[in-house]
Design a protein around this motif. Structure first.
Motif, mmCIF file in Angstrom:
data_model
loop_
_atom_site.group_PDB
_atom_site.id
_atom_site.type_symbol
_atom_site.label_atom_id
_atom_site.label_comp_id
_atom_site.label_asym_id
_atom_site.label_seq_id
_atom_site.Cartn_x
_atom_site.Cartn_y
_atom_site.Cartn_z
ATOM 1 N N SER A 101 0.863 -1.356 -0.106
ATOM 2 C CA SER A 101 0.384 -0.098 -0.183
ATOM 3 C C SER A 101 0.883 1.477 0.034
ATOM 4 O O SER A 101 2.560 1.223 0.427
ATOM 5 N N ALA A 102 -0.118 2.221 -0.803
ATOM 6 C CA ALA A 102 1.414 3.474 -0.443
ATOM 7 C C ALA A 102 0.054 4.549 -0.588
ATOM 8 O O ALA A 102 -0.956 4.871 -1.017
ATOM 9 N N ASN A 103 0.470 5.467 0.111
ATOM 10 C CA ASN A 103 -0.184 6.167 1.002
ATOM 11 C C ASN A 103 0.872 8.111 0.713
ATOM 12 O O ASN A 103 1.701 8.889 0.784
ATOM 13 N N VAL A 104 0.615 8.881 -0.650
ATOM 14 C CA VAL A 104 1.105 9.724 -1.471
ATOM 15 C C VAL A 104 0.858 11.374 -1.141
ATOM 16 O O VAL A 104 0.025 10.871 -1.344
ATOM 17 N N VAL A 105 2.093 11.189 -0.998
ATOM 18 C CA VAL A 105 1.449 13.117 -0.130
ATOM 19 C C VAL A 105 2.886 14.220 -1.222
ATOM 20 O O VAL A 105 4.347 13.607 -1.374
ATOM 21 N N ALA A 106 1.799 14.824 -2.383
ATOM 22 C CA ALA A 106 2.837 15.568 -3.309
ATOM 23 C C ALA A 106 2.875 16.578 -2.773
ATOM 24 O O ALA A 106 1.868 18.037 -1.972
ATOM 25 N N ALA A 107 3.730 17.109 -2.286
ATOM 26 C CA ALA A 107 4.225 18.478 -1.797
ATOM 27 C C ALA A 107 5.292 19.770 -2.995
ATOM 28 O O ALA A 107 5.206 18.590 -3.905
ATOM 29 N N TYR A 108 5.528 20.366 -2.515
ATOM 30 C CA TYR A 108 6.308 21.982 -3.838
ATOM 31 C C TYR A 108 7.020 21.068 -4.612
ATOM 32 O O TYR A 108 7.511 21.125 -6.039
ATOM 33 N N TYR A 109 8.350 20.272 -4.085
ATOM 34 C CA TYR A 109 8.938 19.578 -4.567
ATOM 35 C C TYR A 109 9.474 18.392 -5.340
ATOM 36 O O TYR A 109 9.906 18.146 -5.590
ATOM 37 N N HIS A 110 9.295 18.097 -4.016
ATOM 38 C CA HIS A 110 9.417 16.260 -3.881
ATOM 39 C C HIS A 110 8.103 15.630 -3.408
ATOM 40 O O HIS A 110 6.941 16.187 -3.261
ATOM 41 N N ASP A 111 7.513 14.359 -3.937
ATOM 42 C CA ASP A 111 6.722 13.012 -3.980
ATOM 43 C C ASP A 111 7.250 12.665 -2.250
ATOM 44 O O ASP A 111 8.244 11.681 -2.923
ATOM 45 N N HIS A 112 6.340 12.428 -1.671
ATOM 46 C CA HIS A 112 6.708 11.202 -0.742
ATOM 47 C C HIS A 112 5.925 10.492 -0.476
ATOM 48 O O HIS A 112 4.407 10.537 -0.097
ATOM 49 N N ILE A 113 6.400 9.014 0.413
ATOM 50 C CA ILE A 113 4.938 8.305 -0.361
ATOM 51 C C ILE A 113 5.299 7.704 1.696
ATOM 52 O O ILE A 113 6.393 7.426 1.696
ATOM 53 N N PHE A 114 4.583 7.100 1.934
ATOM 54 C CA PHE A 114 4.374 6.615 3.134
ATOM 55 C C PHE A 114 3.779 5.296 2.572
ATOM 56 O O PHE A 114 3.075 4.993 2.498
ATOM 57 N N VAL A 115 4.315 4.012 3.514
ATOM 58 C CA VAL A 115 4.648 2.489 3.505
ATOM 59 C C VAL A 115 5.101 2.146 4.591
ATOM 60 O O VAL A 115 5.230 2.401 4.926
ATOM 61 N N PRO A 116 4.029 1.091 4.353
ATOM 62 C CA PRO A 116 3.710 -0.355 5.934
ATOM 63 C C PRO A 116 5.274 -0.622 6.537
ATOM 64 O O PRO A 116 6.272 -0.828 5.315
ATOM 65 N N VAL A 117 5.736 -0.362 7.716
ATOM 66 C CA VAL A 117 7.306 -0.199 7.738
ATOM 67 C C VAL A 117 7.416 -1.683 7.247
ATOM 68 O O VAL A 117 8.922 -1.829 7.476
ATOM 69 N N ALA A 118 6.968 -2.919 7.686
ATOM 70 C CA ALA A 118 6.831 -4.654 7.396
ATOM 71 C C ALA A 118 7.741 -4.259 5.520
ATOM 72 O O ALA A 118 8.730 -5.588 5.131
ATOM 73 N N TYR A 119 6.992 -2.850 4.905
ATOM 74 C CA TYR A 119 7.557 -3.193 3.353
ATOM 75 C C TYR A 119 8.679 -2.422 3.249
ATOM 76 O O TYR A 119 8.703 -2.245 1.463
ATOM 77 N N ALA A 120 9.125 -1.543 4.165
ATOM 78 C CA ALA A 120 9.496 -0.603 3.353
ATOM 79 C C ALA A 120 11.159 -0.637 2.407
ATOM 80 O O ALA A 120 11.107 -0.228 1.623
ATOM 81 N N GLU A 121 11.672 -2.028 3.457
ATOM 82 C CA GLU A 121 12.751 -2.721 2.138
ATOM 83 C C GLU A 121 12.149 -2.474 0.192
ATOM 84 O O GLU A 121 13.136 -2.371 -0.364
ATOM 85 N N LEU A 122 11.362 -3.477 0.555
ATOM 86 C CA LEU A 122 11.099 -4.001 -0.799
ATOM 87 C C LEU A 122 10.049 -2.626 -1.722
ATOM 88 O O LEU A 122 10.540 -2.683 -2.639
ATOM 89 N N ALA A 123 9.613 -2.030 -0.880
ATOM 90 C CA ALA A 123 9.485 -1.176 -1.421
ATOM 91 C C ALA A 123 10.630 -0.004 -2.302
ATOM 92 O O ALA A 123 10.058 0.732 -2.980
#
Length: 150
Positions: A101-123
């Motif tokens: 799962s991906a929760n994407v937050v777009a800010a002015y300069y960059h996009d930030h993707i929040f992923v479950p801790v258990a899947y962070a490395e795979l992401a």
């Protein structure tokens, strides 16, 4: 400076970086500037039901706030335009293919993707593969990612 809009350039320059902290999403029915300042959130969105804050897990625990899910943040270092088309879709499709799962937050300069801790490395591996020149060219020319069976 409005940022990059070309999808191929965005994917080639994605440069995902996994931030070290754990993050959570909380919602507050009542909102005060004092509480906001004490929590030092990295994101905020006002919804009809309440104010959603994105903050470190430690800040939420220290404040006694309730949350569901713990996430890691991947910042895409490419300076993407808020008007760019396809970057979020390409990232989401690649992560979806891996069941992340991906929760994407777009800010002015960059996009930030929040992923479950258990899947962070795979992401991270998935996004790094997406930014390889071969995958970026494929995605740009086909507008969709190959299935896992390809």
């Amino acid at each position: 400076m409005g940022g990059e809009t070309d999808l191929n350039s965005l994917l080639k320059g994605l440069s995902p970086e996994l931030l070290p902290e754990n993050y959570v999403f909380v919602t507050l029915a009542g909102f005060s500037s004092e509480l906001f300042d004490s929590l030092t959130p990295i994101g905020m969105f006002q919804e009809v039901e309440g104010t959603t804050l994105i903050l470190t897990e430690n800040a939420a625990l220290n404040a006694g706030l309730v949350y569901n899910g713990v996430f890691r943040c991947i910042t895409c270092k490419v300076h993407s335009s808020l008007e760019a088309v396809g970057m979020t879709a390409a990232m989401s499709a690649a992560l979806t293919a891996k069941g992340i799962s991906a929760n994407v937050v777009a800010a002015y300069y960059h996009d930030h993707i929040f992923v479950p801790v258990a899947y962070a490395e795979l992401a991270m591996v998935t996004l790094l593969a997406l930014s390889s020149p071969v995958m970026a060219n494929y995605t740009n020319s086909h507008r969709s990612l190959p299935s896992q069976s390809e």
